[in-house]
Design an enzyme around this catalytic site. Structure first.
Site, mmCIF file in Angstrom:
data_model
loop_
_atom_site.group_PDB
_atom_site.id
_atom_site.type_symbol
_atom_site.label_atom_id
_atom_site.label_comp_id
_atom_site.label_asym_id
_atom_site.label_seq_id
_atom_site.Cartn_x
_atom_site.Cartn_y
_atom_site.Cartn_z
ATOM 1 N N HIS A 187 -1.294 -4.317 9.344
ATOM 2 C CA HIS A 187 -2.119 -5.032 10.310
ATOM 3 C C HIS A 187 -1.255 -6.115 10.938
ATOM 4 O O HIS A 187 -0.516 -6.813 10.232
ATOM 5 C CB HIS A 187 -3.287 -5.735 9.613
ATOM 6 C CG HIS A 187 -4.228 -4.821 8.884
ATOM 7 N ND1 HIS A 187 -5.471 -4.502 9.375
ATOM 8 C CD2 HIS A 187 -4.118 -4.175 7.697
ATOM 9 C CE1 HIS A 187 -6.097 -3.706 8.510
ATOM 10 N NE2 HIS A 187 -5.292 -3.487 7.487
ATOM 11 N N GLU B 211 -8.492 0.829 2.706
ATOM 12 C CA GLU B 211 -9.583 1.772 2.992
ATOM 13 C C GLU B 211 -9.060 3.098 3.532
ATOM 14 O O GLU B 211 -9.628 4.150 3.248
ATOM 15 C CB GLU B 211 -10.553 1.151 4.006
ATOM 16 C CG GLU B 211 -11.383 0.031 3.381
ATOM 17 C CD GLU B 211 -12.241 -0.690 4.394
ATOM 18 O OE1 GLU B 211 -12.217 -0.312 5.578
ATOM 19 O OE2 GLU B 211 -12.922 -1.642 3.982
ATOM 20 N N VAL B 212 -8.026 3.036 4.345
ATOM 21 C CA VAL B 212 -7.487 4.267 4.946
ATOM 22 C C VAL B 212 -6.169 4.622 4.245
ATOM 23 O O VAL B 212 -5.216 3.833 4.270
ATOM 24 C CB VAL B 212 -7.243 4.087 6.463
ATOM 25 C CG1 VAL B 212 -6.681 5.369 7.059
ATOM 26 C CG2 VAL B 212 -8.525 3.670 7.170
ATOM 27 N N ASP C 142 -6.943 -2.195 16.333
ATOM 28 C CA ASP C 142 -7.923 -1.974 15.272
ATOM 29 C C ASP C 142 -9.306 -1.863 15.909
ATOM 30 O O ASP C 142 -9.662 -2.594 16.825
ATOM 31 C CB ASP C 142 -7.896 -3.133 14.265
ATOM 32 C CG ASP C 142 -8.598 -2.784 12.961
ATOM 33 O OD1 ASP C 142 -7.910 -2.631 11.939
ATOM 34 O OD2 ASP C 142 -9.846 -2.650 12.978
ATOM 35 N N HIS D 52 -0.343 1.558 6.685
ATOM 36 C CA HIS D 52 -0.512 0.801 7.926
ATOM 37 C C HIS D 52 -0.274 -0.668 7.672
ATOM 38 O O HIS D 52 -0.586 -1.176 6.597
ATOM 39 C CB HIS D 52 -1.898 1.015 8.538
ATOM 40 C CG HIS D 52 -3.038 0.789 7.600
ATOM 41 N ND1 HIS D 52 -3.402 1.727 6.649
ATOM 42 C CD2 HIS D 52 -3.890 -0.253 7.448
ATOM 43 C CE1 HIS D 52 -4.438 1.265 5.964
ATOM 44 N NE2 HIS D 52 -4.753 0.054 6.420
ATOM 45 N N ASN E 38 -2.452 -3.504 2.998
ATOM 46 C CA ASN E 38 -3.267 -3.364 1.803
ATOM 47 C C ASN E 38 -2.867 -2.087 1.062
ATOM 48 O O ASN E 38 -2.665 -1.047 1.688
ATOM 49 C CB ASN E 38 -4.747 -3.308 2.178
ATOM 50 C CG ASN E 38 -5.204 -4.593 2.845
ATOM 51 O OD1 ASN E 38 -4.805 -5.685 2.446
ATOM 52 N ND2 ASN E 38 -6.017 -4.473 3.886
HETATM 53 P P1 AMP Z 1 -7.400 -1.171 5.384
HETATM 54 O O1 AMP Z 1 -8.619 -1.797 4.778
HETATM 55 O O2 AMP Z 1 -6.157 -2.001 5.205
HETATM 56 O O3 AMP Z 1 -7.209 0.257 4.926
HETATM 57 O O4 AMP Z 1 -7.630 -1.176 6.944
HETATM 58 C C1 AMP Z 1 -8.152 -0.104 7.659
HETATM 59 C C2 AMP Z 1 -8.390 -0.593 9.061
HETATM 60 O O5 AMP Z 1 -8.569 0.518 9.900
HETATM 61 C C3 AMP Z 1 -9.613 -1.502 9.226
HETATM 62 O O6 AMP Z 1 -9.211 -2.757 9.759
HETATM 63 C C4 AMP Z 1 -10.498 -0.718 10.211
HETATM 64 O O7 AMP Z 1 -11.163 -1.562 11.117
HETATM 65 C C5 AMP Z 1 -9.471 0.163 10.901
HETATM 66 N N1 AMP Z 1 -9.980 1.409 11.457
HETATM 67 C C6 AMP Z 1 -10.775 2.330 10.858
HETATM 68 N N2 AMP Z 1 -10.988 3.378 11.664
HETATM 69 C C7 AMP Z 1 -10.313 3.115 12.813
HETATM 70 C C8 AMP Z 1 -10.133 3.825 14.042
HETATM 71 N N3 AMP Z 1 -10.706 5.018 14.266
HETATM 72 N N4 AMP Z 1 -9.374 3.260 15.007
HETATM 73 C C9 AMP Z 1 -8.801 2.057 14.798
HETATM 74 N N5 AMP Z 1 -8.923 1.343 13.662
HETATM 75 C C10 AMP Z 1 -9.668 1.866 12.683
#
Ligand code: AMP
Length: 130
Positions: free
Chosen positions: A107, A100-101, A32, A105, A92
Site C-alpha cells: 500500500h 486480505e488478498v 485502492d 501488495h 500486510n
Molecule cells: P490487505 O488487507 O493488505 O490484503 O489489502 C487489500 C486491499 O485491497 C484493501 O485495501 C482493499 O481495499 C483493496 N482491494 C480489494 N479489492 C480491490 C479491487 N478490486 N480493486 C482495488 N483494490 C481492492
C-alpha cells in the site's frame, strides 16, 4: 499455495477492472478501491507471489528490483517523496498482519498526514514470546 482466483490475480488477467496508474513488465500500480488516505495506491508484482516472504524466496533479482523501483516511480510521479511531504508503504502478511488478498501488495498512502503507525496497545514483551 497461490490462489489463482484472488482478486489481484483477476485484475492481472484483466477479468475485472482497476484504476491503473502505472505498469511495467514487473509491476502493476492501481488505486485502492477503498482509499484510506487522499492517495492510496497498491503496487503488485506481475508474478504469482502470495506475500513478501514468498517473493523474497522465489522471485528473480529482476523481479525484485522491478517491483521495488515501481514504488519510487509512484512517489516521483505523484510528487510525494520526503522532500514533498512523504508517504508510507505498508505490506500486510498473513492473518496476524491483516492480509486480505493473498497476492503480494504494498500500500502507498499519502497526500496528507498518514498518522501514527499503529494505534497504541498494551504490549507483551518480545522476550515473553520466545
Ligand atoms: P490487505 O488487507 O493488505 O490484503 O489489502 C487489500 C486491499 O485491497 C484493501 O485495501 C482493499 O481495499 C483493496 N482491494 C480489494 N479489492 C480491490 C479491487 N478490486 N480493486 C482495488 N483494490 C481492492
Amino acid at each position: 499455495m497461490y490462489d489463482e482466483n484472488n482478486v489481484f490475480a483477476k485484475i492481472l488477467r484483466e477479468e475485472i477492472p482497476c484504476k491503473k496508474f502505472y505498469e511495467t513488465q514487473y509491476a502493476l500500480v492501481f488505486e485502492d478501491l477503498f482509499p484510506q488516505r487522499k492517495i492510496h495506491m497498491l503496487v503488485i508484482p506481475k508474478g504469482k507471489y502470495i506475500d513478501l516472504d514468498d517473493f523474497n524466496a522465489n522471485a528473480t533479482k529482476d523481479e525484485v528490483v522491478g517491483f521495488f523501483r515501481a514504488i519510487s516511480e509512484v512517489s516521483t510521479r505523484l510528487k510525494i517523496q520526503a522532500t514533498e511531504g512523504g508517504y508510507r508503504v505498508i505490506s500486510n502478511i498473513g492473518s496476524n498482519g491483516g492480509q486480505e488478498v493473498p497476492h503480494l501488495h504494498f500500500h502507498i498512502l499519502g497526500g496528507e498526514r498518514v498518522g501514527r503507525m499503529l494505534s497504541a496497545k498494551t504490549r507483551t514483551s518480545v522476550k515473553e514470546k520466545l
